[in-house]
Scaffold this active site. Structure first.
Site, PDB file in Angstrom:
ATOM      1  N   THR A   6       0.823  -1.207   0.000  1.00 31.39           N
ATOM      2  CA  THR A   6       0.000   0.000   0.000  1.00 31.39           C
ATOM      3  C   THR A   6       0.862   1.264   0.000  1.00 31.39           C
ATOM      4  OG1 THR A   6      -1.629  -1.226   1.262  1.00 31.39           O
ATOM      5  CG2 THR A   6      -1.821   1.177   1.300  1.00 31.39           C
ATOM      6  N   GLU A   7       0.606   2.140  -0.961  1.00 26.47           N
ATOM      7  CA  GLU A   7       1.287   3.437  -1.072  1.00 26.47           C
ATOM      8  C   GLU A   7       2.811   3.305  -1.105  1.00 26.47           C
ATOM      9  OE1 GLU A   7      -0.496   6.041  -1.616  1.00 26.47           O
ATOM     10  OE2 GLU A   7      -2.473   5.644  -0.771  1.00 26.47           O
TER      11      GLU A   7
END
Lengths: 449, 425
Positions: free
Chosen positions: B145-146
């Site tokens: 994530t990210e």
């Protein structure tokens, strides 16, 4: 600069705002001198316009100031404009009479400023204590204020004939005739600074004579400064002032006390939700009480402190009683500055559900003390604050929701306290003063600083 | 020889509807399907469909020489199935060309790696299954994530069988090193890292429409010149960005589609250049190992975790959410588990970020809330409601000071003994 108040002679927020502003102006190298003209009751009967008399007042005034304030005044030249002291020293009928007389003589648009007799209408027999706030308030705003407004204008006209300055900056409706006069005498550009309008003061139900003056002032102005977009919108919609003539310059925080009073056990450990200020219609007291009704169901260990007095006090009490929640309320009534300080410092939450608030500096007082705030979108300050909750004043459910959540969610309470505190600290007067100086520069064609 | 590695991230969260404290216990749905549908439909028209069509056109035109990689979150695909099946079909079409590679991640675009490895593994497995179901692929490369990344993640992902990981080429990690090579990690010897060239990526993703930028408007010729400059000093330029860059962050009238349409042709004029997918990029040899003890991400100017973690409201809500994990699974209730997982999506915590003065504008742009505090209230109200639902499903018996027994009410089964009781229960 034309104002109506200046500390320690102030009746409301305008005096403080002007004082904070001038402090920053005084620091700026591109401002040579700031002359602040304000009305003052006569002490010197011989000559109202004799500046010697006014200077005596100034000297007296300076003695009262702290060192810091004196330093500010080095570049700020306050000139007191003697005015007729009104109530409580004159009967209403006397005042009415003199007022009628003045009105007959003054046709505002065709005023011959030079012809006005400035000497015959002052009574110096009454000794007044100007340093007491309450008295000062009565002196500055008592009786028929139109009388004073026009008289102030006459004298400002007289004084400014021989004065050397580049720009006129006038605050609110009381100085409008004076501002127009000064402009006519000097042919210098005029900046009119609007802190509130009759739609804020009377919620549109009165003050139409005042509106007349506001309109005249703004029409004569080269630039109008509004302290919020909310005020700007009113000026455009209700006063038909061209939008491009108005600059929005938000106010900033004054030096605020940070002390907390958590140790005080006044309310036996209950959570405190504070509502403070003049209890007038536009403060939205009703909505506060109605939201409280919802809150106590979820947070019964809460006390709703209402500090201040005004025509809505009885109404709020009645409503609380009607809703059967009076026992959760504490109505303090009139408060001293010190009491105010304590209330803000012990509250868990400050609420300002104003129906109409051109700016509303009070939440910053709470934030400086790390008290979280809920304010209405209908306040000018909501345009610049981030670390607060904003609700529509009529949305009682939402207001209650935010109150309950702030009491219930401790970590959020703590986060918004910290962030709010830092935000409040960052709102200094430097930025608004920069913007004002830019307005001056545009008007005087001075772009080199 | 320089290879261009385009990687697009596609994601939408299940946004939570306005959930008041007075709604707790009232059986109100958490997620605002109406709003989520509106957003998906809006971006479908502006970005997903036109950009998918453009990519398909370019792949066909260049006969296999133009390639891209995608990561598409589970939460997004769920919404496509419901609100925009035509977009899912067009992604499937792209998958069939053989020029598109899919990258794995957590199904829910969550921060679970930071809070629960157990949940993290579950969500990665779910995503693998989902990619296989729709696109018939088995991903070899992972992105967290990210692009949240550190040494520990490299090791963990290597053990899960992946060959490569995507990460941010942040200055503080790269130091003097160029992001345009393939690197290894000091602790995970087998796995390879692809580091984002943030300058060249952000020229497209952020600066493209900025009229104050000295290179505005950016021409394809100029951009390709920049890419060509890497030739000789690097092997692969990793251009990583949100897919919504095309048509949503940079609107059509900025010329972004025309720019992308011309780019492959212009780049391929130089015979030394080519396009690669992420696993093709991994074929380049490692140019040393990177040591990333602290977390790095691609968010905000800090490129760390502070977009989601760090203030009191973010930390509390994350802590309380993950403290419920064991209780949630003990209910064996599909809807409860599904709701809880949707709450793990990182966006909910991104909305609570109070870093207003630097990155605030970006956070505000993406947030459906007036303020981070409103985001927190909404989230915590939902969590409090979830607690009530959990309590209906399981008996929670205290044993000792810090231990609780979780017993499923329906089956009477003792699910587990939990050592860290949630403060909400």
């Amino acid at each position: 600069m034309l104002g109506w108040e200046f500390p320690p002679f102030f009746a409301g927020g305008l005096g403080i705002v002007c004082y904070e502003m001038t402090k920053i102006f005084a620091k700026r190298s591109d401002i040579d001198e700031l002359i602040y003209l304000m009305p003052y009751g006569p002490k010197d009967h011989e000559s109202h316009i004799n500046l010697k008399g006014a200077n005596q007042l100034l000297d007296e005034y300076k003695k009262k100031l702290t060192k810091e304030q004196q330093k500010v005044l080095e570049k700020v030249n306050i000139k007191f404009i003697p005015t007729l002291i009104s109530s409580p020293y004159m009967s209403p009928s006397e005042y009415q009479e003199s007022y009628k007389e003045t009105k007959k003589n003054i046709n505002f648009n065709k005023l011959h400023w030079q012809d006005i007799d400035l000497l015959n209408d002052v009574d110096d027999k009454k000794n007044t204590n100007f340093h007491d706030q309450k008295t000062a308030r009565n002196i500055l705003y008592g009786g028929n204020i139109f009388e004073e407004v026009f008289r102030f204008a006459k004298r400002v006209a007289y004084v400014t004939r021989n004065m050397n300055f580049d720009i006129i900056h006038a605050h609110d409706w009381m100085t409008m005739p004076a501002a127009i006069a000064a402009k006519k005498m000097s042919k210098k550009p005029l900046v009119v600074h609007i802190h509130n309008t009759i739609y804020d003061r009377y919620l549109g139900t009165g003050g139409f004579d005042e509106k007349e003056l506001e309109i005249q002032g703004m029409n004569e102005a080269d630039t109008v400064i509004a302290i919020s977009n909310m005020v700007k919108n009113t000026l455009v919609e209700k006063y038909q002032i061209p939008e491009q003539k108005i600059e929005v310059i938000h106010n900033a925080a004054t030096q605020l006390d940070e002390k907390r009073y958590d140790h005080m056990n006044t309310f036996e450990g209950k959570k405190i939700i504070l509502f403070a200020g003049r209890l007038t219609m536009q403060k939205g007291g009703d909505y506060f009480v109605r939201a409280a009704e919802r809150v106590v169901k979820y947070c019964p260990d809460t006390v709703f402190v209402v500090a201040g007095t005004g025509d809505q006090l009885g109404r709020m009490m009645d409503l609380a009683s009607e809703l059967n929640i009076l026992k959760y309320f504490y109505f303090h009534g009139f408060y001293t500055l010190q009491e105010r300080d304590v209330f803000f410092g012990m509250a868990d939450l400050f609420v300002m559900p104003s129906i109409s608030e051109p700016f509303g500096i009070v939440p910053l007082e709470a934030m400086a003390k790390r008290t979280p705030t809920i304010i209405s979108f209908q306040s000018g300050i909501s345009e610049i604050l981030q670390n607060t909750f904003k609700v529509n004043f009529w949305d009682v459910d939402m207001l209650a929701e935010k109150m309950v959540c702030l009491l219930k969610y401790k970590e959020m309470h703590s986060q918004i306290s910290d962030s709010g505190y830092h935000e409040c600290k960052s709102k200094t007067w430097d930025e608004p003063v920069d913007k004002m100086i830019n307005v001056y520069k545009k008007l005087t064609g001075d772009n080199n600083g | 020889m320089v290879s261009i590695c385009f990687y697009f991230h596609v994601h939408q969260p299940h946004r939570i509807g306005h959930y008041r404290i007075f709604d707790v216990g009232e059986n109100k749905e958490y997620f605002d399907d109406k709003k989520n549908k509106e957003i998906i439909e809006k971006i479908t028209g502006k970005c997903y469909l036109p950009m998918n069509n453009l990519l398909l056109k370019l792949i066909n035109k260049h006969k296999g020489k133009f390639k891209v990689s995608f990561s598409i979150t589970g939460t997004f695909i769920e919404q496509l199935e419901e609100f925009a099946p035509e977009v899912l079909d067009s992604f499937k079409k792209l998958a069939k060309t053989g020029c598109v590679e899919f990258v794995s991640e957590t199904y829910y675009h969550s921060l679970s790696f930071l809070y629960s490895k157990k949940e993290f593994v579950k969500q990665v497995k779910m995503q693998e299954k989902l990619l296989n179901k729709h696109f018939k692929v088995k991903p070899k490369v992972f992105r967290n994530t990210e692009l949240i990344f550190n040494n520990e993640l490299a090791k963990f992902i290597e053990e899960m069988g992946y060959e490569g990981i995507l990460c941010e080429g942040a200055d503080r990690i790269m130091k003097w090193k160029s992001p345009d090579f393939v690197y290894g990690n000091v602790y995970a010897k087998k796995i390879k890292l692809l580091t984002k060239n943030y300058k060249l990526s952000d020229d497209i993703a952020f600066r493209f429409s900025n009229k104050g930028w000295e290179h505005h408007p950016l021409s394809v010729e100029k951009y390709v010149k920049w890419l060509n400059k890497v030739n000789g000093n690097g092997n692969v330029i990793n251009l990583f960005m949100d897919y919504e860059t095309f048509g949503e962050h940079q609107w059509e009238d900025t010329g972004i589609f025309k720019f992308m349409e011309k780019l492959p042709e212009e780049l391929l004029k130089n015979k030394d250049n080519n396009f690669v997918t992420v696993s093709e990029a991994l074929k380049y040899p490692k140019m040393g190992d990177l040591d990333m003890h602290d977390y790095v991400s691609w968010a905000d100017t800090e490129r760390d975790l502070t977009a989601w973690i760090g203030n009191k409201i973010q930390d509390t809500s994350l802590k309380e959410l993950y403290a419920l994990e064991k209780y949630v699974y003990a209910t064996k209730n599909k809807k409860i588990i599904d709701d809880w997982r949707k709450l793990t999506t990182s966006d909910h915590f991104y909305y609570m970020c109070t870093k207003y003065f630097n990155d605030g504008d970006v956070h505000k742009y993406f947030s459906p809330y007036d303020s981070p505090y409103d985001a927190y209230i909404n989230f915590m109200n939902v969590l409090n409601d979830l607690v009530l639902r959990i309590k209906k499903q399981i008996d929670i018996k205290k044993i000792g000071k810090n231990e609780v027994k979780l017993i499923n009410k329906e089956s009477g089964e003792l699910i587990e003994i939990s050592e860290k009781p949630s403060s909400l229960i």
